[in-house]
Motif scaffolding. Structure first.
Motif, PDB file in Angstrom:
ATOM      1  N   UNK A 151      10.577   0.481  20.162  1.00 39.45           N
ATOM      2  CA  UNK A 151      10.371   0.415  18.721  1.00 39.45           C
ATOM      3  C   UNK A 151      10.737   1.740  18.055  1.00 39.45           C
ATOM      4  N   UNK A 152      11.384   1.645  16.907  1.00 37.15           N
ATOM      5  CA  UNK A 152      11.626   2.780  16.026  1.00 37.15           C
ATOM      6  C   UNK A 152      10.938   2.487  14.698  1.00 37.15           C
ATOM      7  N   UNK A 153      10.379   3.515  14.083  1.00 40.84           N
ATOM      8  CA  UNK A 153       9.730   3.349  12.784  1.00 40.84           C
ATOM      9  C   UNK A 153      10.769   3.513  11.681  1.00 40.84           C
ATOM     10  N   UNK A 154      10.820   2.540  10.794  1.00 39.17           N
ATOM     11  CA  UNK A 154      11.762   2.584   9.668  1.00 39.17           C
ATOM     12  C   UNK A 154      11.086   3.320   8.505  1.00 39.17           C
ATOM     13  N   UNK A 155      11.035   4.658   8.597  1.00 39.21           N
ATOM     14  CA  UNK A 155      10.280   5.450   7.617  1.00 39.21           C
ATOM     15  C   UNK A 155      10.838   5.290   6.205  1.00 39.21           C
ATOM     16  N   UNK A 156      12.138   5.149   6.067  1.00 41.07           N
ATOM     17  CA  UNK A 156      12.722   4.983   4.732  1.00 41.07           C
ATOM     18  C   UNK A 156      12.228   3.702   4.064  1.00 41.07           C
ATOM     19  N   UNK A 157      12.121   2.623   4.856  1.00 45.09           N
ATOM     20  CA  UNK A 157      11.640   1.362   4.296  1.00 45.09           C
ATOM     21  C   UNK A 157      10.162   1.458   3.934  1.00 45.09           C
ATOM     22  N   UNK A 158       9.384   2.130   4.768  1.00 43.54           N
ATOM     23  CA  UNK A 158       7.969   2.316   4.451  1.00 43.54           C
ATOM     24  C   UNK A 158       7.813   3.080   3.143  1.00 43.54           C
ATOM     25  N   UNK A 159       8.617   4.135   2.967  1.00 46.64           N
ATOM     26  CA  UNK A 159       8.540   4.932   1.746  1.00 46.64           C
ATOM     27  C   UNK A 159       8.978   4.122   0.529  1.00 46.64           C
ATOM     28  N   UNK A 160      10.022   3.320   0.697  1.00 43.15           N
ATOM     29  CA  UNK A 160      10.505   2.484  -0.401  1.00 43.15           C
ATOM     30  C   UNK A 160       9.451   1.469  -0.822  1.00 43.15           C
ATOM     31  N   UNK A 161       8.781   0.866   0.170  1.00 47.47           N
ATOM     32  CA  UNK A 161       7.743  -0.123  -0.117  1.00 47.47           C
ATOM     33  C   UNK A 161       6.607   0.514  -0.908  1.00 47.47           C
ATOM     34  N   UNK A 162       6.232   1.727  -0.535  1.00 48.17           N
ATOM     35  CA  UNK A 162       5.165   2.427  -1.252  1.00 48.17           C
ATOM     36  C   UNK A 162       5.582   2.712  -2.691  1.00 48.17           C
ATOM     37  N   UNK A 163       6.831   3.153  -2.885  1.00 42.52           N
ATOM     38  CA  UNK A 163       7.295   3.536  -4.216  1.00 42.52           C
ATOM     39  C   UNK A 163       7.393   2.349  -5.159  1.00 42.52           C
ATOM     40  N   UNK A 164       7.455   1.148  -4.605  1.00 41.21           N
ATOM     41  CA  UNK A 164       7.525  -0.056  -5.435  1.00 41.21           C
ATOM     42  C   UNK A 164       6.145  -0.621  -5.760  1.00 41.21           C
ATOM     43  N   UNK A 165       5.095   0.081  -5.342  1.00 45.69           N
ATOM     44  CA  UNK A 165       3.742  -0.469  -5.532  1.00 45.69           C
ATOM     45  C   UNK A 165       2.772   0.590  -6.041  1.00 45.69           C
ATOM     46  N   UNK A 166       3.144   1.215  -7.171  1.00 42.25           N
ATOM     47  CA  UNK A 166       2.271   2.234  -7.753  1.00 42.25           C
ATOM     48  C   UNK A 166       0.926   1.657  -8.207  1.00 42.25           C
ATOM     49  N   UNK A 167       0.875   0.360  -8.418  1.00 44.77           N
ATOM     50  CA  UNK A 167      -0.389  -0.228  -8.872  1.00 44.77           C
ATOM     51  C   UNK A 167      -1.524  -0.036  -7.883  1.00 44.77           C
ATOM     52  N   UNK A 168      -1.193   0.283  -6.604  1.00 47.85           N
ATOM     53  CA  UNK A 168      -2.271   0.475  -5.623  1.00 47.85           C
ATOM     54  C   UNK A 168      -3.096   1.716  -5.951  1.00 47.85           C
ATOM     55  N   UNK A 169      -2.574   2.590  -6.831  1.00 46.13           N
ATOM     56  CA  UNK A 169      -3.360   3.750  -7.251  1.00 46.13           C
ATOM     57  C   UNK A 169      -4.452   3.377  -8.247  1.00 46.13           C
ATOM     58  N   UNK A 170      -4.463   2.134  -8.687  1.00 47.16           N
ATOM     59  CA  UNK A 170      -5.521   1.695  -9.591  1.00 47.16           C
ATOM     60  C   UNK A 170      -6.901   1.920  -9.011  1.00 47.16           C
TER      61      UNK A 170
END
Length: 477
Positions: free
Chosen positions: A381-400
């Motif tokens: 397994x390799x971790x797709x860090x770029x995809x993880x970061x992209x997913x986070x950046x598309x969900x700022x509402x979690x900071x609510x």
């Protein structure tokens, strides 16, 4: 025209007649490399070797304890000769035992005769009656199974399981700072780190390993109905419970002082429950990793020359984790059945335990196969860090959650204007995509203290991971 013995009614060759024999089950065939070590502990042959071991040690122990009038301790040469019957046990021994059992139609009686054949060359023919003295078959069987299972757990299963947990812990350490969007109920939720999520599994599995490592392996040797009746009839002045206890404990087992004809098998049910629970936690890891692979968080490293899919060349199927799921389920079903069956026996005993226990090795084998597959799967397994970061950046509402909780803290400290924090964040975030600019703008409108406002404005989804890194360092090992 009649068929030959090597031909099926369909005219096909009877594979059951081939030499060497073709395995019926996958553990003895396709998966022999992963589970074959258990043959040394949980096969019919290894069980017979343990039966010889128990009979030999009982013979020596009775002499050492002078349990009967006229008995004296054996010479070291005689003890070494008796124990060599065990250490020299091999395929020829298996074949000889089978020949004896074909006549006795009783496996434990065959062991008694097998040992008796070897006494003359040791100068012990006059003590032939001491082999299997005052024993019922279950005196020998329960101790043999306890020794077999104990060695299988300690020498084979636990090392494999610990290797797996160590691999998960290492991955958790490597990814402890890698932020990842969590999903509760499948929905975007408070971020975590990939390492912390893996650490949860390492911690859960380690708890089970600690329980398994403390297993009591109980044994008894007290006669046909657990009363030492035959023992007392032969030597009424001997302290038979003391001799029984010292013998069982001398084998490295825990003495069970009170039984029927059989040792009650409660310890087996306890152990199998713990191993099944380990399997189920491992199954949960497999389903989570499979899901992370499916959304691209993990990428599988292709094996050179291997086919990922029979028809779609772009795919690398997560077969290691799917295989592990299936084998964990099969192992659990057998372990559950063993645990439920073995604790019940009609009156003094019935033979359901005898048939059931022959499947212990199969249950362990499927668990070890699951463990082996997960270890191999994690290695690719390799971790797709770029995809993880992209997913986070598309969900700022979690900071609510962070913002409304900070507002609550401000309100408790006496700051005005912090009313209805949950409802205000719900209006902002529910059903809406919120980017970083809008979230910072909203924070600036709340009237927070300067320190709280600056802290929250500087926060991103990838930074909102709390103490995830510290939790991995403290508790994942």
């Amino acid at each position: 025209m009649s068929k030959t013995p090597h031909t099926l009614p369909s005219g096909r060759v009877a594979l059951s007649q081939q030499t060497p024999p073709i395995a019926l089950g996958p553990l003895d065939g396709r998966y022999r490399p992963q589970a074959g070590i258990l043959v040394d502990y949980l096969s019919e042959a290894s069980l017979n070797r343990e039966r010889v071991h128990v009979e030999v040690e009982w013979f020596i122990h009775l002499c050492e304890q002078r349990a009967l009038p006229g008995l004296e301790p054996l010479s070291q040469e005689q003890k070494d000769g008796l124990r060599a019957i065990v250490t020299d046990f091999d395929v020829q021994s298996v074949a000889e035992l089978a020949e004896i059992e074909a006549v006795t139609v009783h496996d434990v009686k065959a062991v008694e005769y097998y040992i008796g054949r070897r006494l003359p060359e040791l100068g012990l023919e006059h003590l032939k009656a001491l082999v299997h003295f005052a024993c019922t078959s279950e005196d020998i069987n329960n101790l043999s199974y306890a020794l077999s299972v104990k060695d299988a757990v300690e020498d084979a299963w636990l090392p494999a399981a610990r290797k797996l947990v160590s691999a998960i812990s290492d991955m958790a350490q490597d990814a402890k700072t890698t932020p990842m969007l969590s999903r509760t109920h499948g929905q975007p939720a408070t971020p975590t780190t990939l390492g912390k999520e893996l650490a949860v599994f390492a911690h859960r599995l380690n708890r089970q390993l600690n329980r398994i490592a403390k297993t009591e392996y109980l044994g008894k040797i007290n006669g046909a109905t657990g009363t030492f009746a035959a023992h007392v009839a032969a030597a009424p002045d001997t302290d038979w419970p003391a001799i029984s206890q010292s013998f069982v404990e001398g084998l490295g087992l825990d003495w069970n002082p009170l039984t029927t004809q059989i040792e009650s098998h409660d310890w087996q049910a306890e152990l199998y429950s713990d191993i099944a629970r380990f399997n189920r936690i491992l199954h949960n890891l497999c389903t989570d990793v499979w899901s992370y692979i499916s959304i691209g968080y993990f990428q599988q490293i292709p094996v050179e020359g291997a086919t990922g899919s029979s028809t779609m060349p772009h795919k690398v199927n997560p077969i290691r984790f799917e295989n592990a799921e299936a084998n964990a389920e099969i192992s659990c079903s057998l372990l559950d059945t063993l645990g439920a069956t073995l604790v019940t026996s009609r009156w003094q005993r019935d033979l359901t335990d005898s048939s059931s226990q022959r499947n212990i090795g199969v249950a362990f084998g499927h668990s070890m196969l699951a463990i082996s597959n997960v270890i191999k799967g994690l290695e690719r397994l390799d971790v797709a860090e770029n995809l993880l970061a992209e997913d986070l950046d598309q969900n700022w509402e979690v900071l609510g959650e962070a913002v409304q909780t900070a507002m609550r803290a401000e309100a408790i400290a006496g700051r005005e204007g912090m009313d209805n924090p949950y409802e205000r964040l719900k209006d902002l975030t529910r059903g809406h995509r919120v980017d970083g600019e809008r979230m910072r703008e909203f924070i600036g409108e709340l009237g927070l203290s300067e320190a709280a406002e600056q802290r929250l404005k500087g926060l991103t989804p990838g930074q909102y991971t709390g103490l995830a890194e510290q939790l991995v360092d403290r508790y994942a090992n």
